[in-house]
Design a protein around this motif. Structure first.
Motif: not given
Ligand SMILES: Nc1ncnc2c1ncn2[C@@H]1O[C@H](COP(=O)(O)OP(=O)(O)OP(=O)(O)O)[C@@H](O)[C@H]1O
Ligand SMILES: [Mg+2]
Length: 253
Positions: A59-62, A90-92, A107-117
């Motif tokens: 969906f374009g990313g965070k 319909d799942l891509p 759904i989505g993982k936290i990848h980087d320090a300080g990337e936001g909530c």
């Protein structure tokens, strides 16, 4: 059938999600596991699949979803991520991992320090479940992060059943009281699974919880589960209690 699995940190949510997924896959159901825990990384290994790409990237990313949220503020219910209803087909495909009749979406993982909530993950997860239409033989098993944040995110309100995993700890018992209240508020049936118990700890939990009739099954502390988990191996063990839990949910749906 949409099942949400929740509980305290380390109680065994992901393990039970994997055991249930394998059980329903053996019954030839179409099984989708949805990983809504943005912190933990190991669910795919116990499902035996590859690690899927974050659905958020589709969906374009965070950043894109955060911009949509900011534009809709303060009414985040106005954020629209999906244009149409989805069925499992319909799942891509690039964002789904498969093995042995089990599909996994993260759904989505936290990848980087300080990337936001993690709010964009929460909103995407909520809309994903709202938009997903299921057929008769489809089973969606949602593995959540520890605690009760998923209630705040509204993930549970789309569930047919909430399964709360309790390990032998006072913290699990306390959490079960809080989650019982929240599930009642949503009018969604809540069942308990005791995990990692032995005869003594099982008896203590049953004494402490307010409604032992909510217990749907019990999985003892098991060396094979522990070792497979540690090795990051597929949790394809057939466990009688899991078969019974899966069958009971089918009959209740
Ligand atoms: N019945 C069991 N017997 C022995 N070990 C178990 C059992 N169930 C789970 N475990 C082990 O307990 C640990 C925690 O399990 P798991 O990762 O499934 O918990 P979780 O609730 O998903 O944790 P988190 O809150 O970090 O997501 C793992 O090492 C797993 O292999
Ligand atoms: Mg987990």
């Amino acid at each position: 059938m949409k099942i949400v699995i929740c509980g305290k940190g380390g109680s065994g949510k992901s393990t039970i999600a994997a055991l249930m997924a394998h059980e329903y896959a053996r019954q030839k159901k179409n099984v989708l596991v949805v990983d809504t825990d943005e912190s933990n990384m190991g669910l795919y290994s116990i499902l035996g699949t590859d690690s899927p790409k974050d659905l958020m990237e589709y969906f374009g990313g965070k950043k894109v979803i955060t911009e949509k949220i900011m534009a809709a503020m303060p009414d985040v219910s106005k954020v629209k991520i999906f244009k149409t209803k989805w069925i499992l087909g319909d799942l891509p495909e690039d964002y789904v991992s498969h093995k042995n009749g089990i599909s996994l979406v993260a759904i989505g993982k936290i990848h980087d320090a300080g990337e936001g909530c993690a709010c964009p993950m929460g909103i995407l997860a909520n809309q994903f479940f709202e938009n997903l239409s299921l057929g008769e033989d489809d089973v969606v098993i949602t593995d959540t992060e520890a605690g009760i944040e998923h209630f705040g995110r509204g993930i549970d309100r789309h569930a047919d059943f909430i399964l709360l995993v309790l390990d032998p700890s006072n913290e699990s018992v306390k959490l079960s009281e809080k989650i019982s209240e929240m599930a009642k508020g949503l009018d969604i049936p809540l069942y308990l699974i005791l995990n990692k118990t032995d005869r003594e700890t099982s008896a203590i939990i049953k004494e402490k919880i307010s409604d032992p009739s909510q217990i749907l099954g019990e999985i003892p502390a098991d060396g094979e589960i522990l070792n497979k988990g540690l090795r990051g191996e597929e949790m394809d063990i057939q466990i009688q209690a899991i078969g019974k839990i899966a069958g009971t949910l089918e009959s209740l749906k």
